[in-house]
Design an enzyme around this catalytic site. Sequence first.
Site, PDB file in Angstrom:
ATOM      1  N   TYR A  49      -4.070  31.222   4.414  1.00 61.65           N
ATOM      2  CA  TYR A  49      -4.354  29.796   4.152  1.00 61.65           C
ATOM      3  C   TYR A  49      -5.083  29.228   5.378  1.00 61.65           C
ATOM      4  O   TYR A  49      -4.666  28.237   5.971  1.00 61.65           O
ATOM      5  CB  TYR A  49      -3.071  28.990   3.892  1.00 61.65           C
ATOM      6  CG  TYR A  49      -2.118  29.616   2.902  1.00 61.65           C
ATOM      7  CD1 TYR A  49      -2.178  29.263   1.563  1.00 61.65           C
ATOM      8  CD2 TYR A  49      -1.171  30.557   3.309  1.00 61.65           C
ATOM      9  CE1 TYR A  49      -1.301  29.830   0.644  1.00 61.65           C
ATOM     10  CE2 TYR A  49      -0.293  31.131   2.400  1.00 61.65           C
ATOM     11  CZ  TYR A  49      -0.361  30.772   1.078  1.00 61.65           C
ATOM     12  OH  TYR A  49       0.505  31.327   0.181  1.00 61.65           O
TER      13      TYR A  49
ATOM     14  N   CYS B  77       0.841  -1.203   0.000  1.00 63.43           N
ATOM     15  CA  CYS B  77       0.000   0.000   0.000  1.00 63.43           C
ATOM     16  C   CYS B  77       0.872   1.247   0.000  1.00 63.43           C
ATOM     17  O   CYS B  77       1.920   1.274   0.625  1.00 63.43           O
ATOM     18  CB  CYS B  77      -0.884  -0.055   1.243  1.00 63.43           C
ATOM     19  SG  CYS B  77      -1.752   1.467   1.598  1.00 63.43           S
TER      20      CYS B  77
ATOM     21  N   CYS C  16       3.616  21.782   5.943  1.00 68.55           N
ATOM     22  CA  CYS C  16       3.558  20.322   5.845  1.00 68.55           C
ATOM     23  C   CYS C  16       4.625  19.809   4.890  1.00 68.55           C
ATOM     24  O   CYS C  16       4.628  18.637   4.537  1.00 68.55           O
ATOM     25  CB  CYS C  16       2.171  19.862   5.416  1.00 68.55           C
ATOM     26  SG  CYS C  16       1.625  20.636   3.895  1.00 68.55           S
TER      27      CYS C  16
ATOM     28  N   CYS D 133      -7.601  -0.379   7.764  1.00 69.16           N
ATOM     29  CA  CYS D 133      -6.437   0.500   7.818  1.00 69.16           C
ATOM     30  C   CYS D 133      -6.203   0.942   9.260  1.00 69.16           C
ATOM     31  O   CYS D 133      -7.072   1.541   9.892  1.00 69.16           O
ATOM     32  CB  CYS D 133      -6.649   1.697   6.914  1.00 69.16           C
ATOM     33  SG  CYS D 133      -5.335   2.897   7.076  1.00 69.16           S
TER      34      CYS D 133
ATOM     35  N   GLN E  32      -7.532  19.548   9.439  1.00 66.03           N
ATOM     36  CA  GLN E  32      -6.343  18.740   9.755  1.00 66.03           C
ATOM     37  C   GLN E  32      -6.757  17.301  10.045  1.00 66.03           C
ATOM     38  O   GLN E  32      -7.743  17.074  10.744  1.00 66.03           O
ATOM     39  CB  GLN E  32      -5.618  19.331  10.965  1.00 66.03           C
ATOM     40  CG  GLN E  32      -5.080  20.734  10.739  1.00 66.03           C
ATOM     41  CD  GLN E  32      -3.805  20.760   9.906  1.00 66.03           C
ATOM     42  OE1 GLN E  32      -3.264  19.727   9.521  1.00 66.03           O
ATOM     43  NE2 GLN E  32      -3.334  21.958   9.604  1.00 66.03           N
TER      44      GLN E  32
ATOM     45  N   ASP F 110      -0.004  28.967   6.656  1.00 69.87           N
ATOM     46  CA  ASP F 110      -0.096  27.498   6.727  1.00 69.87           C
ATOM     47  C   ASP F 110      -0.440  26.981   5.334  1.00 69.87           C
ATOM     48  O   ASP F 110      -1.524  26.458   5.098  1.00 69.87           O
ATOM     49  CB  ASP F 110      -1.179  27.111   7.744  1.00 69.87           C
ATOM     50  CG  ASP F 110      -1.286  25.606   7.932  1.00 69.87           C
ATOM     51  OD1 ASP F 110      -0.462  24.866   7.361  1.00 69.87           O
ATOM     52  OD2 ASP F 110      -2.198  25.172   8.666  1.00 69.87           O
TER      53      ASP F 110
END
Length: 503
Positions: free
Chosen positions: A347, A88, A459, A174, A318, A432
């Site tokens: 953002y 995966c 990120c 998962c 998030q 962000d």
Amino acid sequence: MSNKKNSTDTCYKKDDLLTVDITDIGNDGEGIGKIEGYTLFIKDAVIGDKVIAKIMKAKKNYAYAHLEKVVEPSAYRQEAPCQISRKCGGCQIQNMAYEKQLDFKQNKVRNNLIRLGGFSEQFVDGIMEPIIKMDDPWRYRNKAQYPIGRDKSGKITAGFYAGRTHDIIPVEDCLIGTSENKEILEIIIAHMEKHGIDPYDEKTGKGLVRHVLIRKGFSSGEIMVCLVVNYINSKNASGNHNPKAASSEKAAEYIKGQSELIGALSMIPGMKSISFSINTEKTNVIMGVEIHTVWGEDTISDTLCGLEFKISPLSFYQVNPVQTHKLYAQAIEYAGLSGKEIVWDLYCGIGTITLSMAKAAGHVYGVEVIPDAIRDAKDNAIRNNITNADFFCGKAEEVLPAFYDGKSGKGNGEYEVIDRDAALHPDVIVVDPPRKGCDEKCLDTMLKMKPDRIVYVSCDSATLARDLRILSDGGYVVEKVRPCDMFPHTVHVENVALLRRIH
Ligand code: SAH
């Protein structure tokens, strides 16, 4: 097996089997080993392992190789709890002990700041704070987007794309997602099988069901399911479909036996919202812009940092609420708020950081490009009785310069603020951005606005490093960078940085 190079060739070749010690970790979490200066990149090999690897693609100085056998396991190797983790594409480093994953991420950020940001090792070691770890790094994702397709035998399947391909690996359960996902997918697949509903086929553009989006509010327990469908009707069959024109479609039947499917899904405890998203484009973009709620509410709610937020299918939220709480606390601490400050949050999504800071600031302004997210942000301010927050919809790199230059985007007064002088020279600007980082026009205007502090939430540490360099050259000093592990078992790492104006 021999580790000697072929005498007539300068490099190894495809299918060569080599025994190698793994001495480093690549940016994508792969193990790196060297034989006489020749570098092997081996997915799923863990630093400290001795492995046998088979060369898949050989270049002059390096090769990509497949892990055939672990000869001596590393002290950092752990049995991946998920049986399909190697196939995966979701997790890349499940077989690495969690403490070592944290080390890897701290180093990845450090290296990017040095290599891509051009900061000295000594400087970086002076500003970096230790990564914020997750205490229980499983079942942390509140959102999953499953592609729907067929397996080799033709059975309808849902799962995740195998790394770098669009082959669907059927999902078992998962372990970084919520436990309800499996049941929801089983209901949808059984319904499709029963009614002969085809999954979408990327190659032909035919078939109906493309993706299933599932979101859960961890503190509220509320669940949202949104089926992304290649729904063709008289309005969009012509190909020049206007997404806004179809709101009268709310009551349409998007899928055969719809009420039966809705009935089954609505029985799942916590189910709050069932909707369809129309996406008829041949694109990798998952969600279509048109959303029709067919059962329950348009949004789910969740509590974060003591505030209640409502979240639409198209809004960013998030994915790891436990770590988000810690990330925002760090961002708020870096912002150094005393109750009077003027803050811009660029953002801003549905206004989570903006509204968390509003409680401790004088006035906050949020900017975000997705209209649904801005609508959620405004509602979220009202719902939490926050009156010192304003939100503007548009690209940060367009709204900020237009505001700074005194121009209004569309129509007069769009960027009206209570005190223009104060808003022009704020105390703090928070950004962000998505992975590609901030647009230069946005950074440029931020520098002109001369805030005392900039808090950069990121990120992607590569674009963070690039943007920190631009801001440093523009009169700021980077005081702190702190990674936060929002995505355990993957190679991704979130960061928050504090910059202060020096001239
Ligand atoms: N700060 C928010 C959202 C961060 S994700 C939170 O913590 O939840 C990044 C957000 O930037 C997304 O909501 C995305 O829609 C938005 N975005 C992407 N490009 C943008 C741009 N050019 N200008 C403004 N917002 C943008």
